[in-house]
Write a protein that holds these residues in place. Structure first.
Motif, PDB file in Angstrom:
ATOM      1  N   ASN A 212       1.121  -1.050   0.518  1.00  0.00           N
ATOM      2  CA  ASN A 212       0.026   0.413  -0.177  1.00  0.00           C
ATOM      3  C   ASN A 212       0.968   0.888  -0.055  1.00  0.00           C
ATOM      4  O   ASN A 212       1.925   1.466   0.108  1.00  0.00           O
ATOM      5  CB  ASN A 212      -1.103  -0.104   0.183  1.00  0.00           C
ATOM      6  CG  ASN A 212      -0.062  -0.044   2.758  1.00  0.00           C
ATOM      7  OD1 ASN A 212       1.069   0.494   2.951  1.00  0.00           O
ATOM      8  ND2 ASN A 212      -0.947  -0.811   3.618  1.00  0.00           N
ATOM      9  N   TYR A 213      -0.155   2.244  -0.180  1.00  0.00           N
ATOM     10  CA  TYR A 213       1.258   3.708   0.126  1.00  0.00           C
ATOM     11  C   TYR A 213       2.336   4.102   1.409  1.00  0.00           C
ATOM     12  O   TYR A 213       3.297   4.223   0.572  1.00  0.00           O
ATOM     13  CB  TYR A 213      -0.042   4.701  -0.473  1.00  0.00           C
ATOM     14  CG  TYR A 213       0.598   5.991  -0.447  1.00  0.00           C
ATOM     15  CD1 TYR A 213       1.145   7.042  -1.327  1.00  0.00           C
ATOM     16  CD2 TYR A 213       0.680   6.559   1.061  1.00  0.00           C
ATOM     17  CE1 TYR A 213       0.980   7.884  -1.424  1.00  0.00           C
ATOM     18  CE2 TYR A 213       1.195   7.784   0.724  1.00  0.00           C
ATOM     19  CZ  TYR A 213       1.440   8.354  -0.831  1.00  0.00           C
ATOM     20  OH  TYR A 213       2.478   9.716  -0.494  1.00  0.00           O
ATOM     21  N   SER A 214       1.572   3.694   1.681  1.00  0.00           N
ATOM     22  CA  SER A 214       2.250   4.102   3.303  1.00  0.00           C
ATOM     23  C   SER A 214       3.395   3.070   3.150  1.00  0.00           C
ATOM     24  O   SER A 214       5.018   3.472   3.062  1.00  0.00           O
ATOM     25  CB  SER A 214       1.971   3.896   4.581  1.00  0.00           C
ATOM     26  OG  SER A 214       1.793   3.073   5.204  1.00  0.00           O
ATOM     27  N   CYS A 261       0.714   2.401  -6.397  1.00  0.00           N
ATOM     28  CA  CYS A 261       2.340   2.937  -6.222  1.00  0.00           C
ATOM     29  C   CYS A 261       2.273   3.833  -7.877  1.00  0.00           C
ATOM     30  O   CYS A 261       3.075   4.543  -7.600  1.00  0.00           O
ATOM     31  CB  CYS A 261       1.960   1.171  -7.540  1.00  0.00           C
ATOM     32  SG  CYS A 261       3.776   0.831  -8.688  1.00  0.00           S
ATOM     33  N   ARG A 262       1.113   3.529  -8.150  1.00  0.00           N
ATOM     34  CA  ARG A 262       1.061   5.204  -9.526  1.00  0.00           C
ATOM     35  C   ARG A 262       1.078   6.552  -8.318  1.00  0.00           C
ATOM     36  O   ARG A 262       1.678   7.633  -9.079  1.00  0.00           O
ATOM     37  CB  ARG A 262      -0.164   4.874  -9.918  1.00  0.00           C
ATOM     38  CG  ARG A 262      -0.542   3.680 -10.356  1.00  0.00           C
ATOM     39  CD  ARG A 262       0.851   4.353 -12.622  1.00  0.00           C
ATOM     40  NE  ARG A 262      -0.024   5.312 -12.864  1.00  0.00           N
ATOM     41  CZ  ARG A 262      -0.491   5.788 -14.089  1.00  0.00           C
ATOM     42  NH1 ARG A 262      -0.949   4.535 -14.611  1.00  0.00           N
ATOM     43  NH2 ARG A 262      -0.668   6.553 -14.750  1.00  0.00           N
ATOM     44  N   GLU A 263       0.312   6.679  -7.070  1.00  0.00           N
ATOM     45  CA  GLU A 263       0.030   7.496  -6.568  1.00  0.00           C
ATOM     46  C   GLU A 263       1.272   7.602  -5.830  1.00  0.00           C
ATOM     47  O   GLU A 263       2.096   9.134  -6.398  1.00  0.00           O
ATOM     48  CB  GLU A 263      -1.003   6.822  -5.683  1.00  0.00           C
ATOM     49  CG  GLU A 263      -1.080   9.065  -4.491  1.00  0.00           C
ATOM     50  CD  GLU A 263      -2.409   8.053  -3.626  1.00  0.00           C
ATOM     51  OE1 GLU A 263      -3.089   7.410  -4.138  1.00  0.00           O
ATOM     52  OE2 GLU A 263      -2.621   9.387  -2.848  1.00  0.00           O
ATOM     53  N   ALA A 266       4.025   9.125  -9.203  1.00  0.00           N
ATOM     54  CA  ALA A 266       3.794  10.504  -9.190  1.00  0.00           C
ATOM     55  C   ALA A 266       4.660  11.298  -8.055  1.00  0.00           C
ATOM     56  O   ALA A 266       4.655  12.726  -8.222  1.00  0.00           O
ATOM     57  CB  ALA A 266       1.870  10.731  -9.521  1.00  0.00           C
ATOM     58  N   GLU A 267       3.853  10.923  -6.812  1.00  0.00           N
ATOM     59  CA  GLU A 267       4.708  11.916  -6.044  1.00  0.00           C
ATOM     60  C   GLU A 267       5.898  11.730  -5.544  1.00  0.00           C
ATOM     61  O   GLU A 267       6.763  13.192  -4.855  1.00  0.00           O
ATOM     62  CB  GLU A 267       4.484  11.507  -4.440  1.00  0.00           C
ATOM     63  CG  GLU A 267       2.390  11.776  -4.427  1.00  0.00           C
ATOM     64  CD  GLU A 267       2.425  11.871  -2.886  1.00  0.00           C
ATOM     65  OE1 GLU A 267       2.936  11.076  -2.057  1.00  0.00           O
ATOM     66  OE2 GLU A 267       0.566  12.181  -3.105  1.00  0.00           O
ATOM     67  N   TRP A 268       6.951  11.163  -6.244  1.00  0.00           N
ATOM     68  CA  TRP A 268       8.769  10.636  -6.302  1.00  0.00           C
ATOM     69  C   TRP A 268       8.714  11.207  -8.116  1.00  0.00           C
ATOM     70  O   TRP A 268       9.770  11.332  -8.263  1.00  0.00           O
ATOM     71  CB  TRP A 268       8.653   8.942  -5.791  1.00  0.00           C
ATOM     72  CG  TRP A 268       8.941   9.442  -4.295  1.00  0.00           C
ATOM     73  CD1 TRP A 268       6.990   9.050  -3.940  1.00  0.00           C
ATOM     74  CD2 TRP A 268       9.664   9.215  -3.427  1.00  0.00           C
ATOM     75  NE1 TRP A 268       7.934   9.122  -2.314  1.00  0.00           N
ATOM     76  CE2 TRP A 268       9.151   8.672  -2.507  1.00  0.00           C
ATOM     77  CE3 TRP A 268      11.546   9.214  -3.924  1.00  0.00           C
ATOM     78  CZ2 TRP A 268       9.752   8.912  -1.159  1.00  0.00           C
ATOM     79  CZ3 TRP A 268      11.914   9.688  -2.212  1.00  0.00           C
ATOM     80  CH2 TRP A 268      11.375   8.818  -0.971  1.00  0.00           C
ATOM     81  N   GLY A 269       8.006  12.025  -8.672  1.00  0.00           N
ATOM     82  CA  GLY A 269       8.459  12.643  -9.861  1.00  0.00           C
ATOM     83  C   GLY A 269       8.380  11.344 -10.646  1.00  0.00           C
ATOM     84  O   GLY A 269       9.385  11.664 -11.942  1.00  0.00           O
ATOM     85  N   MET A 270       8.103  10.037 -10.837  1.00  0.00           N
ATOM     86  CA  MET A 270       8.312   8.488 -11.679  1.00  0.00           C
ATOM     87  C   MET A 270       7.060   7.997 -12.426  1.00  0.00           C
ATOM     88  O   MET A 270       7.225   7.209 -13.163  1.00  0.00           O
ATOM     89  CB  MET A 270       8.490   7.412 -10.823  1.00  0.00           C
ATOM     90  CG  MET A 270       9.612   7.940  -9.951  1.00  0.00           C
ATOM     91  SD  MET A 270       9.865   6.804  -8.450  1.00  0.00           S
ATOM     92  CE  MET A 270      11.776   6.546  -7.794  1.00  0.00           C
ATOM     93  N   GLU A 271       5.983   9.183 -12.435  1.00  0.00           N
ATOM     94  CA  GLU A 271       4.934   9.203 -13.093  1.00  0.00           C
ATOM     95  C   GLU A 271       4.741   8.947 -14.665  1.00  0.00           C
ATOM     96  O   GLU A 271       4.250   8.233 -15.222  1.00  0.00           O
ATOM     97  CB  GLU A 271       3.879  10.673 -12.592  1.00  0.00           C
ATOM     98  CG  GLU A 271       3.930  11.975 -13.865  1.00  0.00           C
ATOM     99  CD  GLU A 271       4.864  12.573 -12.430  1.00  0.00           C
ATOM    100  OE1 GLU A 271       5.750  12.042 -11.971  1.00  0.00           O
ATOM    101  OE2 GLU A 271       4.889  14.129 -12.798  1.00  0.00           O
ATOM    102  N   ASP A 272       6.110   9.453 -15.813  1.00  0.00           N
ATOM    103  CA  ASP A 272       6.284   9.245 -16.787  1.00  0.00           C
ATOM    104  C   ASP A 272       6.942   7.537 -16.960  1.00  0.00           C
ATOM    105  O   ASP A 272       7.473   7.484 -18.201  1.00  0.00           O
ATOM    106  CB  ASP A 272       6.905   9.734 -17.558  1.00  0.00           C
ATOM    107  CG  ASP A 272       6.442  11.432 -17.315  1.00  0.00           C
ATOM    108  OD1 ASP A 272       5.280  11.264 -17.608  1.00  0.00           O
ATOM    109  OD2 ASP A 272       6.188  12.181 -16.813  1.00  0.00           O
ATOM    110  N   TRP A 273       6.981   6.802 -16.231  1.00  0.00           N
ATOM    111  CA  TRP A 273       7.981   5.436 -16.218  1.00  0.00           C
ATOM    112  C   TRP A 273       7.188   4.480 -16.618  1.00  0.00           C
ATOM    113  O   TRP A 273       5.946   4.839 -15.910  1.00  0.00           O
ATOM    114  CB  TRP A 273       8.811   5.296 -15.214  1.00  0.00           C
ATOM    115  CG  TRP A 273      10.072   6.412 -14.599  1.00  0.00           C
ATOM    116  CD1 TRP A 273      10.526   7.182 -14.800  1.00  0.00           C
ATOM    117  CD2 TRP A 273      11.140   6.106 -13.455  1.00  0.00           C
ATOM    118  NE1 TRP A 273      11.390   7.763 -14.483  1.00  0.00           N
ATOM    119  CE2 TRP A 273      11.952   7.533 -13.531  1.00  0.00           C
ATOM    120  CE3 TRP A 273      10.914   5.542 -12.400  1.00  0.00           C
ATOM    121  CZ2 TRP A 273      13.004   7.013 -12.755  1.00  0.00           C
ATOM    122  CZ3 TRP A 273      12.037   5.287 -11.613  1.00  0.00           C
ATOM    123  CH2 TRP A 273      12.921   6.408 -12.069  1.00  0.00           C
TER     124      TRP A 273
END
Ligand SMILES: [Zn+2]
Length: 413
Positions: A212-214, A261-263, A266-273
């Motif tokens: 999960n997210y955390s 994981c998608r979230e 996005a927060e770690w600047g990897m949304e385009d990976w």
């Protein structure tokens, strides 16, 4: 300087989206792969010699389909091998001598004449899930310590296009402390991996673990304690989400993991990976694709064949003995020679099961092509229709399908 070369050999572009789902093209080392897509697990080297296509039972027959070997007498089915997953740890499944191990690694897979028709993308995992408890390759006359250096050496010698760092996957009953410890040990490997792979011509995927997210966020916090975020961004091209195999039949857990994981990405600047989900079975694929996963690997086509199952779709299958091969237009079921094998008229079990496994893979790959087309059409409707057609009458899957439609495809209304 070397990074510039590497960047030129890797590119991921998204062409269309439907809700969170996306379709795109992954370019690695001159290979082109449409996404979302499936990497079937292939044991290229399975204890045999070149004459036996390097062996491997059902895996051998799959390789014969891939290269169009005379024995199966069909043209190379390269369409369905646009991508393959090779497990570094599969080399431990066979009792190899040191000599044979070295012979397997002395020429990259795609540079061998035998595999000449094959031009797909090769993803070589790190075997972390297997080396966790068993830290060496056991050969009949040698042992090889499996550390990050050795694993990378093997990945490179196989001629891999996509590789991952050696990781320490988590288990469902790990304590918080154990998970942090594993993340710290993985961080050490990542550090080594990045220093080794500076000149690697291909894509490097960062393993991410958590349900999960955390958990995923904390994992990245631990990793970036020893490898700064800027270095991670510079050194990696994609994410490989692991540790989900024990939860592969828990749809709710898979939905949460991929959504979160998608979230986190996005927060770690990897949304385009690109996002690859490691080891997930065929039935979950449409759900994961709808949530924005770009690739998966699986050996369910083989496992289903071994369990006597002939696929009709990602969801349905019947016993091989009851299959009506004339209803399928795939090159396997269209061949009298192979239908004869599937009916049991051959000496070896692998030759009964191999064509069934190939047919099962074709069914999966065709459904993925359908999913891509529906995403490509723009808007969510075509993909929502797929979910309704596929899961509408499936009581165990329906609630999860509805959850995904509501959450990521804009709902039914
Ligand atoms: Zn078929």
């Amino acid at each position: 300087m070397s990074r510039t070369i590497t960047e030129n050999t890797f590119n991921f572009e998204v062409n269309a989206t439907a809700g969170d789902a996306r379709t795109g093209t992954l370019h690695v080392n001159g290979t082109r792969l449409k996404t979302p897509n499936l990497f079937p697990v292939m044991n290229f080297y399975a204890g045999g010699t070149e004459n036996s296509v390097y062996g491997g039972g059902v895996h051998r027959t799959m390789k014969e389909f891939m290269i169009g070997a005379e024995r199966v007498s069909v043209d190379p089915l390269t369409n369905y091998f646009d991508a393959t997953m090779m497990s570094v740890s599969s080399l431990t499944d066979y009792n190899l001598t040191r000599k044979r191990f070295e012979a397997y690694l002395d020429t990259p897979i795609k540079e061998r004449e035998l595999f000449e028709p094959f031009e797909g993308t090769v993803f070589a995992d790190s075997g972390g899930f297997k080396f966790l408890n068993n830290a060496e390759i056991d050969g009949s006359d040698f042992e090889e310590d499996m550390d990050q250096r050795t694993v990378y050496q093997i990945q490179k010698q196989l001629g891999s296009d996509i590789i991952v760092n050696l990781d320490h996957p988590i288990a469902p009953d790990d304590s918080h402390q154990e998970r942090v410890k594993k993340a710290e040990r993985t961080a050490e490997n990542i550090h080594t991996f990045l220093s080794l792979t500076r000149d690697f011509d291909g894509a490097q995927y960062l393993t991410l673990h958590g349900y999960n997210y955390s958990m995923m966020n904390e994992y990245l916090d631990v990793i970036t304690d020893s490898v700064p975020q800027g270095v991670l961004h510079e050194g990696f091209d994609g994410i490989a989400l692991g540790s989900l195999v024990p939860k592969k039949d828990d749809r709710g857990a898979l939905i949460q993991a991929v959504t979160d994981c998608r979230e986190v990405m996005a927060e770690w600047g990897m949304e385009d990976w690109p996002l690859h989900v490691l080891g997930i079975s065929s039935r979950a694929i449409p759900i994961l694709a709808a949530l924005g996963a770009d690739s998966f690997d699986s050996s369910t086509h083989i496992h289903n064949a071994i369990n006597g199952k002939y696929s009709h779709s990602l969801m349905d299958h019947s016993p091989i003995k009851e299959a009506d091969f004339s209803k399928c237009d795939c090159p396997v079921c269209q061949s009298d020679h192979l239908v004869n094998w599937m009916r049991g008229n051959t000496e070896y079990k692998k030759d009964i099961l191999g064509p069934v496994a190939m047919h099962n893979l074709i069914v999966q790959k065709r459904e993925l092509a359908d999913i891509r087309n529906r995403i490509q059409q723009g808007g969510e409707d075509a993909l929502v229709d797929y979910f309704e057609e596929t899961f509408g009458r499936d009581r165990t899957m329906r609630q999860f399908a509805h959850q995904v439609v509501n959450q990521s495809l804009g709902g039914y209304f």
